[in-house]
Write an enzyme that holds these catalytic residues in place. Structure first.
Site, PDB file in Angstrom:
ATOM      1  N   TRP A 137       9.601 -14.672  -6.036  1.00 27.88           N
ATOM      2  CA  TRP A 137       8.176 -14.787  -5.705  1.00 27.88           C
ATOM      3  C   TRP A 137       7.346 -14.211  -6.848  1.00 27.88           C
ATOM      4  CZ3 TRP A 137       6.938 -17.950  -1.964  1.00 27.88           C
ATOM      5  CH2 TRP A 137       5.618 -18.008  -1.501  1.00 27.88           C
ATOM      6  N   ASP A 202      -1.744 -12.149  -9.707  1.00 33.46           N
ATOM      7  CA  ASP A 202      -3.098 -12.209  -9.130  1.00 33.46           C
ATOM      8  C   ASP A 202      -3.048 -12.531  -7.634  1.00 33.46           C
ATOM      9  OD1 ASP A 202      -2.232 -14.897  -9.381  1.00 33.46           O
ATOM     10  OD2 ASP A 202      -4.301 -15.591  -9.485  1.00 33.46           O
ATOM     11  N   GLU A 205      -1.215 -15.500  -6.541  1.00 36.45           N
ATOM     12  CA  GLU A 205       0.234 -15.394  -6.718  1.00 36.45           C
ATOM     13  C   GLU A 205       0.768 -16.280  -7.826  1.00 36.45           C
ATOM     14  OE1 GLU A 205       1.176 -16.347  -2.308  1.00 36.45           O
ATOM     15  OE2 GLU A 205       1.746 -14.266  -2.533  1.00 36.45           O
TER      16      GLU A 205
HETATM   17  C1  NOJ Z   1       1.352 -21.839  -4.676  1.00 38.53           C
HETATM   18  C2  NOJ Z   1      -0.071 -21.454  -4.510  1.00 38.53           C
HETATM   19  O1  NOJ Z   1      -0.855 -21.836  -5.563  1.00 38.53           O
HETATM   20  C3  NOJ Z   1      -0.152 -20.017  -4.235  1.00 38.53           C
HETATM   21  O2  NOJ Z   1      -1.472 -19.595  -4.164  1.00 38.53           O
HETATM   22  C4  NOJ Z   1       0.583 -19.735  -2.980  1.00 38.53           C
HETATM   23  O3  NOJ Z   1       0.464 -18.392  -2.644  1.00 38.53           O
HETATM   24  C5  NOJ Z   1       2.031 -20.137  -3.080  1.00 38.53           C
HETATM   25  N1  NOJ Z   1       2.159 -21.483  -3.576  1.00 38.53           N
HETATM   26  C6  NOJ Z   1       2.732 -19.992  -1.761  1.00 38.53           C
HETATM   27  O4  NOJ Z   1       2.229 -20.822  -0.790  1.00 38.53           O
HETATM   28  C1  NOJ Z   2      -1.881 -18.515  -0.693  1.00 39.45           C
HETATM   29  C2  NOJ Z   2      -2.960 -17.705  -1.314  1.00 39.45           C
HETATM   30  O1  NOJ Z   2      -3.076 -18.082  -2.661  1.00 39.45           O
HETATM   31  C3  NOJ Z   2      -2.687 -16.239  -1.209  1.00 39.45           C
HETATM   32  O2  NOJ Z   2      -3.821 -15.519  -1.661  1.00 39.45           O
HETATM   33  C4  NOJ Z   2      -2.380 -15.844   0.206  1.00 39.45           C
HETATM   34  O3  NOJ Z   2      -2.029 -14.491   0.259  1.00 39.45           O
HETATM   35  C5  NOJ Z   2      -1.268 -16.694   0.785  1.00 39.45           C
HETATM   36  N1  NOJ Z   2      -1.532 -18.096   0.600  1.00 39.45           N
HETATM   37  C6  NOJ Z   2      -1.081 -16.436   2.270  1.00 39.45           C
HETATM   38  O4  NOJ Z   2      -2.228 -16.800   2.975  1.00 39.45           O
END
Ligand code: NOJ
Ligand code: NOJ
Length: 463
Positions: A137, A202, A205
């Site tokens: 992750w 960030d 993610e």
């Molecule tokens: C990719 C997304 O851009 C990101 O924001 C998200 O947290 C992950 N996939 C997991 O769903």
């Molecule tokens: C994707 C988002 O980019 C992230 O900020 C969030 O924590 C997860 N989804 C779960 O909602």
């Protein structure tokens, strides 16, 4: 409350039709607010998770959001605390809420311990039984402990004010003025104070570097932490946190890019990609979640206002749902490729970003009303002059304009919500239908936050 609203209408608007459409909007917003409170409760109090966990969304596949994300959970927890205090909602789960607050303390204790065995306090997400998520992750994400510290400090004060059973034990579980410690808040604060200079992922993610959103949350945690430490007789810690606060405040200044005229979201590390303009809604979310009145980067800081305008313009252009109003549906950042299911597609507007834009304008109106020395100046004029052509407005006039502008973003959310008021993560950029994780906890929390901010500023204007 009804009286307040009626006075506001009389005070604010003269023409009849305007007043009646205002009441109608008020009605629709309140209905969505109550619906969002309902869905939030369903995601938060449930028997298929370890009590106290907060799922990001109930969907277990495509996408699987059935995890406790530290960031989403901290933000949602703060919404629940505010709701509890504001007494705005008919909380059908109210009798369970104090029990939930307790469970949440113990759940956080569990996941902190799990993170010492795997990944550390920057671990972004956990299984709903409180165990570590050990697959690959984007880790660590260091906004998590900071946001959690701030939200639990709020809980600390609530418990202190009220008559909770086992009060002293609980408070000690939260903050104990000694080192080493196992108390939750103190662990998070120490982590933030010692690791904030380290690069990390960030809030989306995706990007490894140093981030405005994360640093803002860390600075707020240090301020909240310094105050709490002082209060509970931990003066050495209070001083140390206050010192980090000052240094972080200075570091934040580096994110302002005067050439491009906006605050950039990330300082990249060499070799970690350049695919973004770094124009990102996380700037606005940072101010919403972690802004500090009378500090740099609060709502009325011209650099924040300039970033708001830039974001608004770019999203208005790229999403075809924005060809018609009301307001503008707002996304994460223009180059986004995550469509809610896969990452090689097209990004869309997000509910939490659009509701966040509404809340931003309500909070800006509030700050203007609350600050005795607020003036329209050469530096902030570019933002406010669109509301007024020639004559200088009074503060209350300006605030009302900001509120109706904010309302347009919430009307946007209403337009795209499912008929039953459920809210997903995203809004399809072409069709306008809900997309991505259904009933995202954070989507509902963001609508609730915006609605509460609206009520707060309205009552300040009529007072
Ligand atoms: C990719 C997304 O851009 C990101 O924001 C998200 O947290 C992950 N996939 C997991 O769903
Ligand atoms: C994707 C988002 O980019 C992230 O900020 C969030 O924590 C997860 N989804 C779960 O909602």
């Amino acid at each position: 409350m009804l009286k307040t609203i009626l006075t506001f209408i009389l005070f604010a608007f003269t023409t009849q039709s305007f007043a009646s459409s205002f009441i109608q909007l008020e009605d629709q917003l309140r209905r969505q607010f109550n619906t969002s409170v309902f869905w939030l409760g369903k995601n938060v109090i449930r028997d298929d998770v370890n009590p106290g966990a907060i799922i990001a969304a109930p969907s277990v596949a495509n996408p699987n959001y059935y995890y406790h994300w530290v960031r989403d959970a901290a933000l949602t927890f703060e919404t629940l605390l505010d709701l509890n205090v504001a007494r705005l909602a008919n909380l059908s789960y109210k009798k369970n809420i104090n029990a939930f607050f307790l469970d949440h303390i113990y759940f956080n204790h569990t996941i902190q311990r799990a993170s010492f065995r795997f990944g550390g306090l920057g671990e972004p997400k956990f299984n709903v039984d409180g165990s570590s998520y050990t697959e690959p992750w984007g880790r660590p994400q260091n906004d998590g402990p900071a946001l959690r510290a701030s939200s639990l400090i709020k809980l600390y004060y609530l418990i202190q004010r009220e008559n909770w059973p086992n009060k002293q034990i609980l408070l000690k579980r939260l903050y104990e003025p000694k080192l080493p410690t196992t108390s939750i808040i103190k662990l998070d604060l120490e982590f933030v104070a010692h690791h904030w200079r380290e690069p990390n992922f960030d809030l989306w993610e995706e990007v490894f570097g140093s981030h405005f959103y994360t640093l803002m949350s860390q600075r707020k945690a240090m301020l909240d932490g310094a105050k709490l430490a002082e209060l509970v007789g931990d003066p050495g810690a209070a001083q140390f946190y206050a010192k980090q606060f000052e240094q972080m405040s200075m570091e934040l200044e580096r994110f302002w890019d005067p050439k491009r005229g906006f605050i950039v979201s990330t300082m990249l590390l060499p070799g970690h990609g350049h695919y973004k303009s770094h124009l990102d809604v996380s700037i606005i979310l940072a101010v919403l979640h972690s802004g500090i009145v009378n500090s740099n980067f609060s709502f009325t800081d011209p650099r924040v206002l300039a970033s708001f305008d830039k974001l608004n313009t770019v999203f208005k252009e790229i999403y075809s749902v924005n060809k018609t109003g009301p307001g503008v549906a707002i996304g994460r950042y223009p180059e986004d490729r995550y469509d809610g299911y896969r990452t090689d597609s097209y990004g869309n507007p997000w509910v939490l970003a659009t509701a966040g834009f509404a809340e931003f304008l309500y909070q800006t109106a509030f700050e203007i009303m609350a600050k005795p020395n607020f003036r329209i100046t050469m530096q902030n004029k570019f933002f406010f002059e669109k509301f007024f052509k020639n004559k200088l407005p009074s503060k209350a006039e300006l605030a009302k304009k900001l509120i109706s502008q904010g309302d347009q973003y919430l009307q946007r959310v209403l337009r795209h919500a499912n008929p039953d008021g459920s809210l997903s993560e995203q809004i399809n950029r072409n069709s306008g239908f809900m997309q991505g994780a259904p009933n995202l906890t954070w989507s509902h929390a963001s609508f609730i936050d915006a609605f509460m901010a609206r009520q707060k500023v309205i009552s300040l204007i009529v007072r």
